[in-house]
Enzyme design. Structure first.
Site, short mmCIF file in Angstrom:
data_model
loop_
_atom_site.label_atom_id
_atom_site.label_comp_id
_atom_site.label_asym_id
_atom_site.label_seq_id
_atom_site.Cartn_x
_atom_site.Cartn_y
_atom_site.Cartn_z
N TYR A 51 35.05 -127.65 4.54
CA TYR A 51 34.51 -128.24 5.76
C TYR A 51 33.98 -129.65 5.52
CZ TYR A 51 35.01 -123.83 8.19
OH TYR A 51 35.54 -122.71 8.78
N SER A 52 34.56 -130.33 4.53
CA SER A 52 34.07 -131.64 4.12
C SER A 52 34.21 -132.69 5.22
CB SER A 52 34.84 -132.10 2.87
OG SER A 52 34.59 -133.45 2.58
N ASN A 53 33.09 -133.24 5.65
CA ASN A 53 33.11 -134.37 6.59
C ASN A 53 33.76 -135.59 5.94
OD1 ASN A 53 31.62 -133.10 8.74
ND2 ASN A 53 29.76 -133.38 7.52
#
Length: 326
Positions: A75-77
């Site tokens: 879920y890395s921004n």
């Protein structure tokens, strides 16, 4: 929108709105809170992510690289923004993902892949070696010459981008604020922002990590390097530069159990209440913890009555898809 120069980025930063966030708690304590809506900077490159990527991408292009590699989780921004930025600049991007490939990609990774990012899944043991020289050399040999960007854009070029945001904030407000607040993961944004604003103004970082570790040391190192660069070598040693590091502070205790951990019922209720009162959406990993910290400290009398606080919305709203949001 393609931004090619630092001046263009500064102009975009100056256009980011400040939105008043009024809650019953803050009103009782006599605290004025303004959210700088950097989540609205760009539809795909929101919050602090593009500021941290900008000078890295400029360096990659100047050095003739056509491909960038970076690292992150499902879920890395950071990877979400990098995929969008690389696509916009006509570059190839590789995202090295922590953990085995799942049966179904997260919405974040689906977006990144749709924008052309090649996803490479590695074991957590290998991921822990992502800064080792031999491991990085093997990565380059396997995927071709690439410009390496640390996880989260955590390098001096990333901090320099946030320094530009600080300069924009000063111009935008004319210095009419008491303190600036932001959530902190690697410390890169805190260092850059503190180096960009008026030294007389405190910049308060709320750690989203359960264990701060050497986070404070990271902030100090980036901050000192930025000051040396800014003043063209006026400071002759890190020790003399460190004497300037008086306008940032790091606060722990509002991590909510740790990075990307399941939110407590109390924090979730606060999240619901804040969004209901202000109409400002928050992300579940970073900005919610900052605002919770600001409000909790207000209740404890930490901020003097009449304080005018500016909080940086660091984006990451795409991550709401991985949580049961309000």
């Amino acid at each position: 929108m393609v931004i090619d120069t630092a001046q263009q980025l500064l102009n975009a930063a100056l256009a980011v709105p400040l939105q008043r966030a009024t809650t019953a708690l803050l009103a009782r304590q006599g605290i004025e809170l303004w959210i700088r809506r950097d989540d609205l900077l760009d539809a795909q490159l929101s919050g602090n992510k593009f500021y941290k990527l900008f000078f890295n991408l400029q360096a990659a292009r100047a050095q003739g690289f056509q491909q960038v590699i970076s690292f992150g989780g499902a879920y890395s921004n950071h990877l979400h923004a990098l995929a969008a930025a690389a696509h916009r600049y006509g570059m190839h991007a590789i995202g090295v993902i922590r953990g085995e490939r799942p049966a179904h990609l997260s919405p974040t990774l689906q977006d990144a892949q749709a924008r052309g990012m090649k996803l490479v899944f590695i074991s957590r043991a290998d991921y822990d070696r992502k800064t080792a020289a031999d491991w990085l050399a093997d990565l380059q040999a396997r995927y071709g010459a690439s410009y390496l960007i640390p996880e989260g854009g955590a390098n001096l070029l990333g901090a320099r981008g946030m320094q530009l945001l600080g300069a924009a904030l000063e111009q935008q407000t004319g210095g009419d604020y008491s303190a600036v607040c932001l959530p902190v993961g690697t410390g890169t944004s805190l260092a850059g922002l503190a180096a960009g604003v008026d030294r007389r103004k405190p910049v308060v970082g709320f750690s989203v990590l359960k264990g701060a570790g050497d986070l404070g040391g990271n902030v100090a190192a980036f901050y000192d390097a930025l000051w040396r660069d800014w003043h063209e070598g006026a400071f002759t040693s890190p020790a003399s530069a460190s004497a300037l590091a008086e306008n940032w502070r790091l606060i722990s205790g509002f991590h909510g159990g740790g990075y990307a951990k399941k939110m407590s019922a109390m924090m979730f209720a606060f999240w619901q209440g804040f969004e209901r009162e202000t109409g400002i959406p928050l992300d579940p990993v970073y900005t919610i913890k900052m605002v919770w910290g600001i409000s909790s400290l207000a209740q404890q009398g930490y901020w003097p009555r009449g304080s005018r606080l500016v909080a940086i919305h660091t984006g990451g709203l795409q991550g709401r898809r991985g949580f049961n949001c309000p």
